[in-house]
Design an enzyme around this catalytic site. Sequence first.
Site, PDB file in Angstrom:
ATOM      1  N   THR A 173       0.856  -1.189   0.000  1.00 45.21           N
ATOM      2  CA  THR A 173       0.000   0.000   0.000  1.00 45.21           C
ATOM      3  C   THR A 173       0.881   1.224   0.000  1.00 45.21           C
ATOM      4  OG1 THR A 173      -0.039   0.087   2.391  1.00 45.21           O
ATOM      5  CG2 THR A 173      -1.767  -1.184   1.327  1.00 45.21           C
ATOM      6  N   GLU A 184      -6.007  -3.603  -0.441  1.00 42.46           N
ATOM      7  CA  GLU A 184      -6.407  -4.735   0.398  1.00 42.46           C
ATOM      8  C   GLU A 184      -7.626  -5.468  -0.147  1.00 42.46           C
ATOM      9  OE1 GLU A 184      -5.656  -1.727   1.311  1.00 42.46           O
ATOM     10  OE2 GLU A 184      -4.425  -1.684   3.135  1.00 42.46           O
ATOM     11  N   LYS A 192     -14.751  16.109  13.285  1.00 41.01           N
ATOM     12  CA  LYS A 192     -15.598  15.855  14.451  1.00 41.01           C
ATOM     13  C   LYS A 192     -15.893  17.189  15.126  1.00 41.01           C
ATOM     14  CE  LYS A 192     -13.287  11.534  14.318  1.00 41.01           C
ATOM     15  NZ  LYS A 192     -12.066  11.649  13.498  1.00 41.01           N
ATOM     16  N   TRP A 237     -20.427  14.514  13.066  1.00 44.56           N
ATOM     17  CA  TRP A 237     -19.454  14.328  11.998  1.00 44.56           C
ATOM     18  C   TRP A 237     -19.790  15.233  10.813  1.00 44.56           C
ATOM     19  CZ3 TRP A 237     -18.576   8.290  11.302  1.00 44.56           C
ATOM     20  CH2 TRP A 237     -17.816   7.813  12.382  1.00 44.56           C
TER      21      TRP A 237
END
Lengths: 553, 553
Positions: free
Chosen positions: B191, B335, B447, B452
Amino acid sequence: MLSTMQDVPLLVTRILQHGMTIHGKSQVTTWTGEPEPHRRSFAEVGARAAQLASALRDELGVQQDDRVATLMWNNAEHVEAYFAIPCMGAVLHTLNLRLPPEQLVFIVNHAADRVVVANGTLLPLLVPLLPHLPTVEHVVVSGVGDRSGLEALAEERGFRVHDYEELLAGRPQTYDWPELDERQAAAMCYTSGTTGDPKGVVYSHRSIYLHSMQVNMTESMGLTDRDTTLVVVPQFHVNAWGLPHATFMTGINMLMPDRFLQPAPLAEMIEGEKPTHAAAVPTIWQGLLAEVTARPRDLSSMKQVTIGGSACPPALMRAYDELGVRLCHAWGMTETSPLGTMAHPPAGLTAEEEWPYRVTQGRFPAGVEARLIGPGGERLPWDGTSAGELEVRGTWIAAAYYNGVDAEPLRPEDKFSADGWLKTGDVGVISPDGFLTLTDRAKDVIKSGGEWISSQELENALMAHPEVAEAAVVAVPDDKWGERPLATVVLKEGASAGYTDLRAFLAQSIAKWQLPERWALIEAVPKTSVGKFDKKVIRQQYAEGVLDVTTLD
Amino acid sequence: MLSTMQDVPLLVTRILQHGMTIHGKSQVTTWTGEPEPHRRSFAEVGARAAQLASALRDELGVQQDDRVATLMWNNAEHVEAYFAIPCMGAVLHTLNLRLPPEQLVFIVNHAADRVVVANGTLLPLLVPLLPHLPTVEHVVVSGVGDRSGLEALAEERGFRVHDYEELLAGRPQTYDWPELDERQAAAMCYTSGTTGDPKGVVYSHRSIYLHSMQVNMTESMGLTDRDTTLVVVPQFHVNAWGLPHATFMTGINMLMPDRFLQPAPLAEMIEGEKPTHAAAVPTIWQGLLAEVTARPRDLSSMKQVTIGGSACPPALMRAYDELGVRLCHAWGMTETSPLGTMAHPPAGLTAEEEWPYRVTQGRFPAGVEARLIGPGGERLPWDGTSAGELEVRGTWIAAAYYNGVDAEPLRPEDKFSADGWLKTGDVGVISPDGFLTLTDRAKDVIKSGGEWISSQELENALMAHPEVAEAAVVAVPDDKWGERPLATVVLKEGASAGYTDLRAFLAQSIAKWQLPERWALIEAVPKTSVGKFDKKVIRQQYAEGVLDVTTLD
């Protein structure tokens, strides 16, 4: 060195869970013969599959590996059984309702089915068998049909009878599906067996999962959630060619004809429900063509019709082309789940150039390895001319039969090679670009003077004659040549062609030495329970002298 | 009870053998910058893969499990390496040539690569690294490029240098590929790692095989052997999203841009070679759009363009719609092999009705199970409004990293749940019919006062403004609210919009309490090596006081 990927099994359960959530609004529509068909969403089918699994476990005591049989038409309840039984860890055994009674008795006993789920309309078939089915403890009846005979017998023989809807009612709509081994048996299907006892093929969760992906791929049926597929091929015939699983995997709507398989209702449901795809054996399309020729119907919604089970007469494909419906040849067998090949022509061709590809059996997908084996056991090239027996290998191809590889007259080495490939019993050629053309069943090839004559090539040539409805060619003994072809012909109504006319017609496309001397007019070609030509019967009729055979010079 | 199916492993080898025979005439076309591109058939690629495998085994001593790295552009030789290395039982390690040198050194050493196959044009990048790569015994050079520095160094450091073509020349064009375990490692990819050291994902033969089937399915890319796909996404970026394998599985022609990834040659190759499909990150399509706006080109051959890597600005999709090119959103990560979702709208909608579906990340295929986990670890419903972290499970999804799950700062529990699911680090919602909308990276969510705010929603709204070229929004500390959004904006040339204009524009679609107070004009949004917004850099610039921030009331 192992990978770092998750070790997640390929399970039918995943297909169910996916279909009932992501594609929860897709529909299973079942024909009822009433003005309105019956419609049930994938979400509802999934919830009812959970209820059925609960009932089978809690009420009927079905346990892992138990065989649960179905004797059902294509309908929503049969789809529910398709998921409930394998996903709970049991084994779905679909019974072919067209088998002779003694074969049905044989396979239920051979599989040791504990439960039979049956459509009420099929009780007249089931009830007389039940006294011979000692392993059956429960019969679950779905839909209309007179149950009185069944209930009387149940009392006498000690099995229990349940109503499908009553069994499901009030049970939880979710089920804690077990995490299974992907090689666990999921479903089984017995081959229709033109010789010897039927033989059971046991599909795994893995094989069904991979086969479902393949069915959906563009090189196979290319289905999407915008499509509706008319599933004419019975659910008892190689899992309806994998369609109930494939549709749940990608959200394709299913149109299920139930017991209405006659040309008229089929034409009606196509016109009314506008399926984009369909799947059935050639005889169904033959009948439908006659129907819409007599009483025109709009079939134009159908983009692609998959045709298999036996080779499709080219004339039939041409006739549907003119209706704007494309028939696409596929080849497979019970032992191949069944998808073996499918005949999409290569790119960049005109309609006429596509033709030679469309009449082949098609190309193999990556999941099916193929080889041709010659009469001496040698491996033959893919040159389009070397004819040999087709052997195949792959994850959805059988390696053995259920508890029966040594049953007479089959010996394991007749069907499976020493290195594990399936011997298909089909004879054909493969082109350099991988298109398979089957010319015969190994047992139907005519061995004339050390050369092979293809019975199927003769049949196709005959059926291209405008006055021929059907034709079957078989090998008959010949003193001089060993074997020679016998042509049996069904003429269309009002036709007047004679044998010499037919032979002259054949001579236009067939080598002279292959032309049949022996001819017989017959009423209809005998068929097996799944609609294939039953040549065994013709050979027998010839041997017994029942056929009225004319021999030309 | 086990099935009677054949136990055939799912191997990349099968894909190779299938592609080079059944689809032997399909082509890999590599752009060369010359008037004629280079063309090689699948049959030739397959024969050369066999030669490469022979050379690696017999000449370089590569054994099962050895890691063989590639530092290459997208081209036919890289496809040969893609098959030769896994099919011989070794592990293909694709090196991301856009990684910083110290990360490249880290991953080659971490994987302990024994061989590097490199394009000659990339030697200026490779040669300075080699003194730091003690495990590398062989460098194989393909194509043009000055090799003198490499050869001098080889003598000094004791590794060997080979010419790719000389290595293959005269070797047998077939190879006795070993029958491997399907869980054997086939390929690995690290990655890009915006935080901490890169982490290696190791794909298995099984995961690649299943992923290839999925890529080809209609609900994903729906490719056929009539199509040509322009593979812009690099082969070092999650196996070019699986395309080199998927194309060999179904015979799709590949168009490979090699190092010609600039807008002008891309436009030229699309116009000249007429690909039907393409795959790349949004920034490529952004650049191409500017190019064809300035110098019109015919892009109309492209039926479907798969766009992923980061969310696609809706305005970009609209612009391509007008050119007759449909961009289709996909979501995935290293992934996930990478195919996680793809955004085909459901059936029966008008173009405008399709729009809300097209801007989602799309639907999950059956092979990817998904769940949303709330801030407290609770499982959230698929109601289209409950936002949680996305976790996924499936056969082509990682369960761990290669020899590195405990590398700092990553702890295993940060990426993998106790029950084996991958924690994606993406926050979003899922609709009842399974469409995923990602609103943020878990680490990028703002936040604010216990609620959110999605940075991506703000960015998309800003980028819909006609004078905004790019916009990135990050969380910055705020005394009163904990965190608040900072909007960094790149204006188009000649644009004159001020912060209050932009905020007023935002207020048309965004709730008032979510509107940013802090604004900064910047030259360009910093990007990672694979073209994603690098918000870490912006946060750092803000913390260091480098940005010229204006705070509105």
